[in-house]
Design a protein around this motif. Sequence first.
Motif, PDB file in Angstrom:
ATOM      1  N   LYS A  25     -36.181 -54.484  11.687  1.00 52.43           N
ATOM      2  CA  LYS A  25     -35.426 -53.259  11.407  1.00 52.43           C
ATOM      3  C   LYS A  25     -36.366 -52.089  11.164  1.00 52.43           C
ATOM      4  O   LYS A  25     -36.133 -50.973  11.630  1.00 52.43           O
ATOM      5  N   GLU A  41     -32.886 -44.128   5.131  1.00 52.39           N
ATOM      6  CA  GLU A  41     -33.190 -44.950   6.293  1.00 52.39           C
ATOM      7  C   GLU A  41     -34.620 -45.502   6.192  1.00 52.39           C
ATOM      8  O   GLU A  41     -35.565 -44.757   5.956  1.00 52.39           O
ATOM      9  N   THR A  96     -23.329 -61.278   2.388  1.00 53.92           N
ATOM     10  CA  THR A  96     -24.071 -60.644   3.472  1.00 53.92           C
ATOM     11  C   THR A  96     -23.808 -61.433   4.749  1.00 53.92           C
ATOM     12  O   THR A  96     -24.099 -62.628   4.808  1.00 53.92           O
ATOM     13  N   ASP A 133     -19.428 -58.703   5.367  1.00 52.82           N
ATOM     14  CA  ASP A 133     -20.284 -58.029   4.399  1.00 52.82           C
ATOM     15  C   ASP A 133     -19.454 -57.519   3.230  1.00 52.82           C
ATOM     16  O   ASP A 133     -18.342 -57.011   3.420  1.00 52.82           O
ATOM     17  N   ILE A 181     -22.631 -53.801   0.590  1.00 48.10           N
ATOM     18  CA  ILE A 181     -23.610 -54.150   1.641  1.00 48.10           C
ATOM     19  C   ILE A 181     -23.349 -53.289   2.878  1.00 48.10           C
ATOM     20  O   ILE A 181     -24.279 -52.779   3.509  1.00 48.10           O
ATOM     21  N   LYS A 182     -22.066 -53.114   3.184  1.00 50.42           N
ATOM     22  CA  LYS A 182     -21.706 -52.247   4.304  1.00 50.42           C
ATOM     23  C   LYS A 182     -22.274 -50.847   4.084  1.00 50.42           C
ATOM     24  O   LYS A 182     -22.820 -50.220   4.983  1.00 50.42           O
ATOM     25  N   ASN A 212     -26.025 -50.782   4.500  1.00 53.74           N
ATOM     26  CA  ASN A 212     -26.327 -50.903   5.930  1.00 53.74           C
ATOM     27  C   ASN A 212     -26.062 -49.593   6.667  1.00 53.74           C
ATOM     28  O   ASN A 212     -26.789 -49.234   7.584  1.00 53.74           O
ATOM     29  N   GLU A 213     -24.999 -48.910   6.272  1.00 54.75           N
ATOM     30  CA  GLU A 213     -24.701 -47.613   6.898  1.00 54.75           C
ATOM     31  C   GLU A 213     -25.816 -46.608   6.636  1.00 54.75           C
ATOM     32  O   GLU A 213     -26.071 -45.719   7.447  1.00 54.75           O
ATOM     33  N   LYS A 263     -28.769 -47.435   6.603  1.00 57.14           N
ATOM     34  CA  LYS A 263     -29.896 -48.036   7.346  1.00 57.14           C
ATOM     35  C   LYS A 263     -31.040 -48.440   6.416  1.00 57.14           C
ATOM     36  O   LYS A 263     -32.220 -48.311   6.737  1.00 57.14           O
ATOM     37  N   SER A 287     -32.806 -54.870   3.991  1.00 56.46           N
ATOM     38  CA  SER A 287     -32.779 -55.920   2.972  1.00 56.46           C
ATOM     39  C   SER A 287     -34.021 -56.803   3.076  1.00 56.46           C
ATOM     40  O   SER A 287     -34.373 -57.269   4.152  1.00 56.46           O
TER      41      SER A 287
END
Lengths: 95, 489
Positions: free
Chosen positions: B54, B72, B84, B104, B108-109, B112-113, B115, B118
Motif C-alpha cells: 500500500k 494518506e 477487518t 469491515d 475500519i472503513k 481505509n477511506e 488511505k 494498517s
Amino acid sequence: MQINDEEVLHIAKLARLKLKDDELENYKKNLQEILDFADTINHVNTDNIGETIGINENYNVFRKDEIHQENNREELLKNAPSQDEGMFRIPKVIN
Amino acid sequence: MELYEFTVHELIEKLDKKEITSSQITESYLKRIKEKEKDVQAFVTITEDSAKEKASEIDEKIKRGEKREKLEGIPIGLKDNLCTKGVKTTCSSKMLENFVSPYDATVIKKINEEKMISLGKLNMDEFAMGGSTEYSYFHPTHNPWNLNRVPGGSSGGSAAAVAANMVPWALGSDTGGSIRQPSSLCGVVGLKPTYGLVSRYGLVAFASSLDQIGPITKDVEDNAILLNIITGHDEKDTTSVKREKVDYTKSLVKDVNGLKIGLPKEFIGDGIDEEVKNALLETAKIYESLGAKVEECSLDIGKQALAVYYIIACAEASSNLGRFDGIRYGYRTEKFDNLREIYINSRTEGFGPEVKRRIILGTYVLSSGYYDAYYKKAQKVRTVIRNEYQRLFEKYDLILTPTSPTVAFGIGEKSNNPLQMYLADICTVPVNIAGLPGMSIPATVNSEGMPIGIQLVAKHFDEETIFRAAYTFEQKVKFREKYQPKFKN
C-alpha cells in the motif's frame, strides 16, 4: 447470599458450559466474592428512580425498509466449521 | 532521529514537504516492530506485506504528481476486536483464532477511506475482558517501560505498541477503562469518546451499552486528528448519534483560563497509591497556575459503579457471547454426537477462564429469581450514578481523577484474583456507566520510572473541553520530551 454447587452447575448449563470439578470450586468462590461485593448496590436508595437501559435518548430508531445486498452467502460460509451446498452443516436433530 | 519516533502530525508535515515517503515511514515502523516485538509482544497479526504494498502504491501516485490526502500513507495499529475484511480478527481468543471477517467495521472503513495503512492487529484480553492483557489466548503483552509489568488492558497491545513506537497510533475499545487504563500504564494518550459518538458496527460486542471505540496516540494533537476521522452517525449502529461533525483540532489551544475543574475527594482517598495521588494533586496545581479553578468536590460512587459495572457488563456479555455456538463461525469442537454437545463442547473448549467467569456471572444475574435483585437494581443505580455526574457538571466543566489507582503491576501479580483485578478499574468504570467522554494523559513517572496518567472527564459530547484542557496541560508538562520507555527487565 450463599451460592452452592447446584446453582453454579445450573447456571453453567444455561450458559452451555461444562465445568470440571476444580473449575466449579473456583467459579463458585469467585462468584460468591463478586456477588458479596456487588451487594453494595443494595445500600443505594432507588425509590422512584427509573432504570437506565441505554445511555442516549434514541428510542425506536427506524430506517427505510429497503433491500441492500451486504454480504454474499459464499463469503459468509467461509468461516463455517462445516458446510454443505451453501448451508451450515449440523448433526441430525430429528430422528 | 528515526521516523518511528515522530508523532503523526509531525509525519504529516514531513510528507507534505515531500521530505519523506510513506514507504520510508512504513519501513521504519516495520523495522521497529522487528526489533521490539520479541520483548513487547503487542501484536496478534502483523500485515507487513500489504502495508509495504500500500505504501509503495501511494508513493507511486505522489510521484505521478497526484495530490496526497491528509492521512494518506500514515500507518496505524488496530485492536484485534475490530473487524477487518480479509485479515484475521481473533479477539485474542481460541474461539476466533481463524476467523476472517467478511466485512469491515465502520471505523475500519473510515480509516481505509483516508488511505491509512494498517500494520496489523493488536493483542488484548480475550474478548476485551480484563485489565492486563494477560488473558489473551495467545500471549501476554509486556509493558515497554518495564517488561516484567503488564501494559494494562484490555487494549494493552494497542497502548504498548504506541508507547514502544511500534505503531504511530492505534485504535482501541473501552468498556470499563480498556483504552484509558492501558494508556495510563504505558504513558500515552487515550480517549474513550462519549457513548454514541463513534459507530460500534464491526466491533465484536462485549457489553453493548458500554462499549466505545477510541484513539490511543503519542500526544493530544494526534488524538484529535484520529478522533476527527472515526466519529459520525452510522445507520448500522442505532445507538450512534446524529450530530454535526466537529473538528477537534480546533480545540488544541493553550488556554484553560476560567475553566472549572472538580476534584472528587473520593478519588484521592483510600486505595489510591500515594505517588498517584501526589501526581494528581500536582496536576491540579498546574491547572490552577494556568488559570483554571480547581475545587474539591464529592463523587461517592466508585464502589457502587464498580458493582453496577460487573453486573451490567457481564449480563450483556453473557447475552452477546451466546452467538458463539460452533455453527456459523468460530471454533467447533471435535467431540460431539449431537447438536447440544457441539454447543457445550465448542464453548467449553473455545472460551478462556476469565470469559467463562463473566458469562457465568452474567447468566446468574439474568437468571430467574435474581434478575430483579441484581440486574434491575443495577440499572436503577446506573441512573443514580448518571444523576450524580449531572449534578457535578452543573458546577464544573471537567472532573479530574487518576486513571488507575496504581502504576503498572507485575505480570502474574493479580491474574489469580479476579476481584483485585476488577478493583483496578474503579476510576474508569463510572465514566462508562454514565456514557461520558474521558481521556487519560500522562502526567509524570513514579519513583520507579513508571508512567502515571490522569483522567479528564467531561459532559456528554464535550470532547472539545477535554482536548483543550489536555493540550494545555501537555504543552506545560512536556511528558514525551522528558520520559521515554526504557524496555528494562
